[in-house]
Scaffold this active site. Structure first.
Site, PDB file in Angstrom:
ATOM      1  N   LEU A  92       0.777  -1.183   0.104  1.00  0.00           N
ATOM      2  CA  LEU A  92       0.004  -0.114   0.214  1.00  0.00           C
ATOM      3  C   LEU A  92       0.931   1.144   0.030  1.00  0.00           C
ATOM      4  O   LEU A  92       0.632   2.303  -0.617  1.00  0.00           O
ATOM      5  CB  LEU A  92      -1.007   0.001   1.136  1.00  0.00           C
ATOM      6  N   HIS A 202      -0.826 -10.152  -2.445  1.00  0.00           N
ATOM      7  CA  HIS A 202       0.467 -10.450  -3.217  1.00  0.00           C
ATOM      8  C   HIS A 202       0.509 -11.930  -3.546  1.00  0.00           C
ATOM      9  O   HIS A 202       1.773 -12.387  -3.683  1.00  0.00           O
ATOM     10  CB  HIS A 202       1.557 -10.129  -2.426  1.00  0.00           C
TER      11      HIS A 202
END
Length: 319
Positions: A92, A202
């Protein structure tokens, strides 16, 4: 002396974060109010009072950390802090880095990362995804443990965050992650523990979410970063908006290569790495990645740490 700013991702949030800085600098509250106008709820109240479970919900964590990083950056600049030679972020934090490099407008980024959190939460049914931290093994051993776990019972489990030497986070389907934990322990891992998250960030399980994010990104303006920007997707500098847009999509289903990224910063001549935002998670990782003499690792999260970093960077500039 050349220095870099790095911006944290999920896991650095806490109820009460930036309280001391907000008390000393009105721009902190103003930044959160700007974000609240996009979100339609009081983000500063959530950050200040909780509840913690709500702050830790992915779609709320991401705007909160984006606002916290940008607010800290603005406080740094308002105090006369110099611009870094390079910016980058962990997961992020890449969005925060791009806002501070003026490649992405803040309000647009707030809505974007809220959407990112929503599509991540919706990509995998609650309870079916998992992440785990593996400590004390080489990267190749962890990759082998994941392959063994997938072959033994099916399912997806993959390295998700190469955080520092000897610390890798894996992600995937819950049963496969459990098997990978066992396989890592059999290989001599010092610790292999499930993390309190259900979104397997991810990993390839996020590809559907990444494609939804691509659609949202296609409607946003991205500019060439005014500061040098290195992506943790590939530990490489990028300046072309089209490239960066693609990286932000790929990032969601690709591992965070933080170890390689920090080493790339240092190889480019950076001698100080400054974590900009709440907590000191990245600073701890950075110190484990590279221990050579002459490197400094700083963290900004309150007036005292900003003052110390200002003194350090000014001394370096005048040395």
């Amino acid at each position: 002396m050349s220095f870099a700013f790095v911006f944290p991702g999920q896991g650095s949030q806490s109820v009460g974060m930036l309280g001391a800085l907000a008390a000393a600098d009105a721009s902190v509250r103003a930044t959160f109010e700007e974000a609240s106008g996009v979100l339609g709820y009081d983000l500063w109240k959530l950050v200040s009072e909780g509840p913690e479970a709500e702050l830790n919900a992915t779609a709320r964590t991401q705007p909160a950390l984006l606002a916290a990083g940008v607010a800290t950056w603005r406080a740094w600049r308002a105090r006369g802090g110099a611009e870094p030679a390079v910016v980058c972020g962990h997961s992020l934090g890449e969005f925060t880095a791009l806002v501070c490099a003026e490649a992405l407008e803040f309000r647009a980024a707030v809505g974007l990362v809220r959407y990112r959190g929503e599509v991540m939460q919706e990509a995998v049914p609650a309870g079916t995804g998992a992440m785990a931290a593996i400590l004390g093994l080489e990267d190749a051993q962890i990759e082998a443990a994941c392959r063994e776990a997938a072959a033994a019972g099916g399912g997806i489990v993959e390295p998700a965050n190469f955080n520092s030497p000897g610390q890798v986070v894996i992600a995937g389907e819950a049963a496969a992650v459990e098997r990978a934990i066992a396989a890592a322990k059999a290989r001599g891992a010092k610790r292999a523990v499930a993390l309190p998250v259900s979104v397997p960030s991810h990993s390839s399980l996020m590809r559907g979410a990444a494609e939804r994010l691509r659609g949202r990104l296609s409607g946003l303006t991205l500019k060439t970063p005014r500061l040098r920007y290195v992506s943790a997707v590939d530990a490489t500098a990028h300046a072309e908006p089209a490239e960066i847009r693609d990286l932000l999509v790929r990032q969601l289903s690709s591992p965070v290569r933080w170890t390689d990224t920090v080493r790339a910063l240092i190889e480019s001549g950076v001698e100080e790495i400054v974590e900009c935002g709440p907590g000191r998670v990245l600073t701890g990782l950075n110190r484990r990645i590279e221990r050579r003499a002459g490197l400094e690792f700083l963290a900004l999260e309150d007036p005292e740490s900003i003052a110390a970093a200002l003194a350090a960077t000014r001394e370096d500039t005048h040395a």
